[in-house]
Design a protein around this motif. Structure first.
Motif, PDB file in Angstrom:
ATOM      1  N   GLY A 293     -22.122 162.375 -39.865  1.00 54.98           N
ATOM      2  CA  GLY A 293     -22.996 162.786 -38.782  1.00 54.98           C
ATOM      3  C   GLY A 293     -23.737 161.616 -38.181  1.00 54.98           C
ATOM      4  O   GLY A 293     -23.891 160.556 -38.810  1.00 54.98           O
ATOM      5  N   GLY A 294     -24.176 161.794 -36.937  1.00 55.16           N
ATOM      6  CA  GLY A 294     -24.932 160.755 -36.248  1.00 55.16           C
ATOM      7  C   GLY A 294     -25.964 161.365 -35.322  1.00 55.16           C
ATOM      8  O   GLY A 294     -25.946 162.567 -35.045  1.00 55.16           O
ATOM      9  N   MET A 295     -26.871 160.527 -34.856  1.00 54.10           N
ATOM     10  CA  MET A 295     -27.928 160.955 -33.940  1.00 54.10           C
ATOM     11  C   MET A 295     -28.215 159.826 -32.965  1.00 54.10           C
ATOM     12  O   MET A 295     -28.135 158.647 -33.319  1.00 54.10           O
ATOM     13  CB  MET A 295     -29.199 161.298 -34.706  1.00 54.10           C
ATOM     14  N   ILE A 296     -28.546 160.198 -31.724  1.00 56.44           N
ATOM     15  CA  ILE A 296     -28.984 159.249 -30.702  1.00 56.44           C
ATOM     16  C   ILE A 296     -30.307 159.749 -30.151  1.00 56.44           C
ATOM     17  O   ILE A 296     -30.437 160.936 -29.842  1.00 56.44           O
ATOM     18  CB  ILE A 296     -27.969 159.128 -29.546  1.00 56.44           C
ATOM     19  N   CYS A 297     -31.281 158.849 -30.032  1.00 57.24           N
ATOM     20  CA  CYS A 297     -32.574 159.209 -29.462  1.00 57.24           C
ATOM     21  C   CYS A 297     -32.889 158.303 -28.273  1.00 57.24           C
ATOM     22  O   CYS A 297     -32.497 157.131 -28.253  1.00 57.24           O
ATOM     23  CB  CYS A 297     -33.688 159.081 -30.496  1.00 57.24           C
TER      24      CYS A 297
ATOM     25  N   ALA B 181     -33.381 163.858 -28.568  1.00 55.86           N
ATOM     26  CA  ALA B 181     -32.445 163.541 -29.642  1.00 55.86           C
ATOM     27  C   ALA B 181     -31.197 164.377 -29.453  1.00 55.86           C
ATOM     28  O   ALA B 181     -31.269 165.557 -29.075  1.00 55.86           O
ATOM     29  CB  ALA B 181     -33.063 163.826 -31.009  1.00 55.86           C
ATOM     30  N   ILE B 182     -30.045 163.775 -29.696  1.00 54.74           N
ATOM     31  CA  ILE B 182     -28.786 164.506 -29.590  1.00 54.74           C
ATOM     32  C   ILE B 182     -27.882 164.105 -30.747  1.00 54.74           C
ATOM     33  O   ILE B 182     -27.723 162.917 -31.051  1.00 54.74           O
ATOM     34  CB  ILE B 182     -28.094 164.249 -28.229  1.00 54.74           C
ATOM     35  N   THR B 183     -27.326 165.081 -31.430  1.00 53.94           N
ATOM     36  CA  THR B 183     -26.453 164.840 -32.568  1.00 53.94           C
ATOM     37  C   THR B 183     -25.064 164.432 -32.101  1.00 53.94           C
ATOM     38  O   THR B 183     -24.663 164.673 -30.959  1.00 53.94           O
ATOM     39  CB  THR B 183     -26.322 166.107 -33.429  1.00 53.94           C
ATOM     40  N   CYS B 184     -24.307 163.855 -33.032  1.00 51.08           N
ATOM     41  CA  CYS B 184     -22.899 163.553 -32.775  1.00 51.08           C
ATOM     42  C   CYS B 184     -22.176 163.415 -34.097  1.00 51.08           C
ATOM     43  O   CYS B 184     -22.774 163.584 -35.168  1.00 51.08           O
ATOM     44  CB  CYS B 184     -22.737 162.299 -31.918  1.00 51.08           C
ATOM     45  N   THR B 185     -20.899 163.113 -34.035  1.00 50.29           N
ATOM     46  CA  THR B 185     -20.033 163.177 -35.197  1.00 50.29           C
ATOM     47  C   THR B 185     -20.354 162.166 -36.292  1.00 50.29           C
ATOM     48  O   THR B 185     -20.222 162.465 -37.478  1.00 50.29           O
ATOM     49  CB  THR B 185     -18.573 162.984 -34.755  1.00 50.29           C
TER      50      THR B 185
ATOM     51  N   GLY C 282     -14.807 162.543 -24.990  1.00 44.17           N
ATOM     52  CA  GLY C 282     -14.231 163.499 -25.926  1.00 44.17           C
ATOM     53  C   GLY C 282     -15.286 164.428 -26.498  1.00 44.17           C
ATOM     54  O   GLY C 282     -16.460 164.396 -26.111  1.00 44.17           O
ATOM     55  N   ASN C 283     -14.857 165.231 -27.443  1.00 38.09           N
ATOM     56  CA  ASN C 283     -15.764 166.115 -28.170  1.00 38.09           C
ATOM     57  C   ASN C 283     -16.298 165.365 -29.380  1.00 38.09           C
ATOM     58  O   ASN C 283     -15.575 165.142 -30.351  1.00 38.09           O
ATOM     59  CB  ASN C 283     -15.022 167.380 -28.605  1.00 38.09           C
ATOM     60  N   ARG C 284     -17.548 164.969 -29.295  1.00 41.04           N
ATOM     61  CA  ARG C 284     -18.175 164.247 -30.407  1.00 41.04           C
ATOM     62  C   ARG C 284     -19.381 165.028 -30.925  1.00 41.04           C
ATOM     63  O   ARG C 284     -20.347 164.443 -31.407  1.00 41.04           O
ATOM     64  CB  ARG C 284     -18.581 162.849 -29.944  1.00 41.04           C
ATOM     65  N   ARG C 285     -19.314 166.352 -30.835  1.00 39.50           N
ATOM     66  CA  ARG C 285     -20.423 167.191 -31.260  1.00 39.50           C
ATOM     67  C   ARG C 285     -20.450 167.333 -32.779  1.00 39.50           C
ATOM     68  O   ARG C 285     -19.419 167.281 -33.445  1.00 39.50           O
ATOM     69  CB  ARG C 285     -20.319 168.574 -30.616  1.00 39.50           C
ATOM     70  N   LEU C 286     -21.638 167.559 -33.313  1.00 42.45           N
ATOM     71  CA  LEU C 286     -21.844 167.795 -34.740  1.00 42.45           C
ATOM     72  C   LEU C 286     -21.831 169.296 -34.999  1.00 42.45           C
ATOM     73  O   LEU C 286     -22.389 170.071 -34.226  1.00 42.45           O
ATOM     74  CB  LEU C 286     -23.178 167.200 -35.185  1.00 42.45           C
ATOM     75  N   SER C 287     -21.220 169.705 -36.106  1.00 42.10           N
ATOM     76  CA  SER C 287     -21.194 171.131 -36.418  1.00 42.10           C
ATOM     77  C   SER C 287     -22.568 171.598 -36.909  1.00 42.10           C
ATOM     78  O   SER C 287     -23.377 170.809 -37.413  1.00 42.10           O
ATOM     79  CB  SER C 287     -20.149 171.432 -37.496  1.00 42.10           C
TER      80      SER C 287
ATOM     81  N   GLY D 232     -22.184 157.794 -37.077  1.00 43.16           N
ATOM     82  CA  GLY D 232     -22.947 156.671 -36.556  1.00 43.16           C
ATOM     83  C   GLY D 232     -22.155 155.770 -35.632  1.00 43.16           C
ATOM     84  O   GLY D 232     -22.713 155.196 -34.687  1.00 43.16           O
ATOM     85  N   THR D 233     -20.856 155.630 -35.874  1.00 41.14           N
ATOM     86  CA  THR D 233     -20.022 154.819 -34.989  1.00 41.14           C
ATOM     87  C   THR D 233     -19.939 155.442 -33.608  1.00 41.14           C
ATOM     88  O   THR D 233     -20.122 154.770 -32.583  1.00 41.14           O
ATOM     89  CB  THR D 233     -18.611 154.661 -35.573  1.00 41.14           C
ATOM     90  N   ASP D 234     -19.670 156.749 -33.575  1.00 45.08           N
ATOM     91  CA  ASP D 234     -19.612 157.432 -32.283  1.00 45.08           C
ATOM     92  C   ASP D 234     -20.968 157.414 -31.588  1.00 45.08           C
ATOM     93  O   ASP D 234     -21.023 157.380 -30.349  1.00 45.08           O
ATOM     94  CB  ASP D 234     -19.139 158.871 -32.463  1.00 45.08           C
ATOM     95  N   ALA D 235     -22.044 157.430 -32.359  1.00 46.03           N
ATOM     96  CA  ALA D 235     -23.372 157.333 -31.740  1.00 46.03           C
ATOM     97  C   ALA D 235     -23.497 156.039 -30.960  1.00 46.03           C
ATOM     98  O   ALA D 235     -24.012 156.017 -29.824  1.00 46.03           O
ATOM     99  CB  ALA D 235     -24.459 157.428 -32.814  1.00 46.03           C
ATOM    100  N   LEU D 236     -23.017 154.941 -31.523  1.00 40.45           N
ATOM    101  CA  LEU D 236     -23.049 153.655 -30.825  1.00 40.45           C
ATOM    102  C   LEU D 236     -22.157 153.677 -29.587  1.00 40.45           C
ATOM    103  O   LEU D 236     -22.540 153.192 -28.521  1.00 40.45           O
ATOM    104  CB  LEU D 236     -22.603 152.537 -31.771  1.00 40.45           C
ATOM    105  N   VAL D 237     -20.953 154.236 -29.720  1.00 38.72           N
ATOM    106  CA  VAL D 237     -20.026 154.293 -28.591  1.00 38.72           C
ATOM    107  C   VAL D 237     -20.616 155.123 -27.451  1.00 38.72           C
ATOM    108  O   VAL D 237     -20.629 154.698 -26.284  1.00 38.72           O
ATOM    109  CB  VAL D 237     -18.672 154.876 -29.036  1.00 38.72           C
TER     110      VAL D 237
END
Length: 409
Positions: free
Chosen positions: A202-206, A63-67, A238-243, A69-74
């Protein structure tokens, strides 16, 4: 003397519905831990622990977090190889992100109509939409209701096309013994303010694929690669990390998730008993393999002739007037203004010389009908009340049916 609130009578309900989001000392303590840790961004052990916790909860290897749900799809589509000119199959009944994410990559959204009972992508129509240019299929588990993943996966595997599950609304929904979002090549989640698991954003990808996970890391993290140097960038990203602060909030919210899921499910079952003999009112259907619908939305279906002739829009206006907050929900994505201005908004879609659908004249009949005549949304936060709250919903619906003649055309 009028009975319906819309006609001047007293509404069924005047008190507020449960507030959302819910928070308390666990969230405060979790955020305090981020301050004390001193690692607020990249490399934070708080985020790493949240990712492990989420992967364990859904039964995924990575699992990896991101900014968001839209960015998770991208990010997921980039990692799966979706590029400009490729086609991505999606349903038309979903949030705009499912369509805008491929457009941001210059890919072409191809709409496949929905199952009229479940409102999910109809697997029976899927294969006819596949072309040599199809690069990804994105089923959406709409409203928390699992899509029929097994036949979708079978068709996708036959054609060698990856499946990306859009699980933004379906945290811990279950289908055929598995948590949704873990059956395709990857799954994405959203933690936006309205979601059942909420962090504001926030978003997540698994995924269960090691190589794919490495690419997800790169596209989430400025194109870096694991083991590489800080200023060494292998991919355009880009930087799409979650804080760590958002990770902390969502991690604390996870501890509330099961309790609230059960409350929603119990309330829906009770509401179904109250409305089972109300003509013209039914509920979003589920598939035989569906084991858990998590009700990000309670979708009611109005059959206007059976109800007594009141149109869906009249019904919505009357139900809101009775103090039951509701809406029609989505409209077909291809009717949005962005699709009539696509050459201006997403020129990369046309730059590859591929055929782009005539979205202005596109019609998915079931989606059109559902959006125009049938769908009624009750929000997940309203399902966190008690039985008296469900009594109010049922009473308002039955009152409208009884006195609908008070509503003029």
């Amino acid at each position: 003397m009028a009975n319906l609130a819309l006609a001047g009578g007293s509404p069924v309900r005047t008190k507020d519905w449960p507030v959302w989001p819910v928070w308390g000392e666990p969230e405060l303590e979790s955020v305090r831990g981020v301050f004390e840790c001193g690692e607020w961004g990249i490399g934070s052990p708080v985020t790493a622990e949240f990712e492990k916790k989420f992967a364990s909860a859904v039964g995924a290897k990575h699992a990896i977090t991101c900014t968001n749900g839209t960015d998770a799809l991208v990010i997921a589509m980039q990692a799966l190889g979706v590029r400009a000119g490729h086609e991505v199959i999606i349903p038309p009944y979903t949030f705009v992100a499912t369509a805008s994410a491929p457009l941001m990559l210059g890919a072409v959204p191809v709409f496949v109509d929905i199952d009229p009972e479940t409102y999910n992508l109809n697997p029976e129509l899927l294969e006819a939409a596949i072309t040599p240019n199809t690069k990804c299929i994105i089923p959406v588990h709409i409203a928390g209701n699992p899509a029929d993943i097994n036949p979708i996966l079978e068709i996708a595997q036959k054609h060698g096309i990856p499946v990306l599950e859009d699980t933004a609304q379906a945290h811990l929904a279950r289908y055929d013994g598995k948590i949704v979002g873990t059956m395709g090549n990857a799954g994405t989640w959203s933690f936006q303010s309205s979601k059942n698991l909420c962090g504001g954003e926030g978003g997540m990808i698994c995924t269960n694929d090691d190589d794919l996970f490495d690419l997800l890391f790169s596209y989430q993290n400025c194109g870096r690669v694991k083991g590489g140097k800080w200023y060494e960038h292998h991919y355009l990203a880009g930087n799409r990390r979650l804080s760590a602060f958002q990770s902390a909030v969502i991690s604390a919210q996870m501890d509330r998730l099961e309790e609230y899921m059960q409350i929603r499910e119990n309330n829906v079952e009770y509401l179904k008993t109250l409305l089972k003999d109300t003509p013209g009112i039914s509920f979003q259907g589920t598939y035989s393999n569906t084991e858990r619908h998590v009700y990000h939305l309670l979708v009611l279906r109005l059959n206007s002739p059976e109800f007594g002739g009141l149109s869906r829009d009249q019904f919505l206006e009357a139900l809101n007037a009775e103090g039951v907050e509701c809406s029609q929900g989505y409209i077909p994505l291809y009717t949005f203004p962005v699709f009539s201005r696509l050459a201006e908004e997403a020129p990369a879609v046309y730059a590859c010389g591929k055929n782009v659908p005539d979205y202005k004249n596109l019609s998915c009949p079931e989606c059109d009908r559902v959006c125009r005549e049938e769908s009624i949304w009750i929000y997940q936060s309203m399902l966190l009340g008690g039985r008296s709250d469900m009594d109010d919903i049922a009473s308002a619906i039955q009152k409208i049916q009884k006195y609908q003649s008070e509503i003029s055309d």
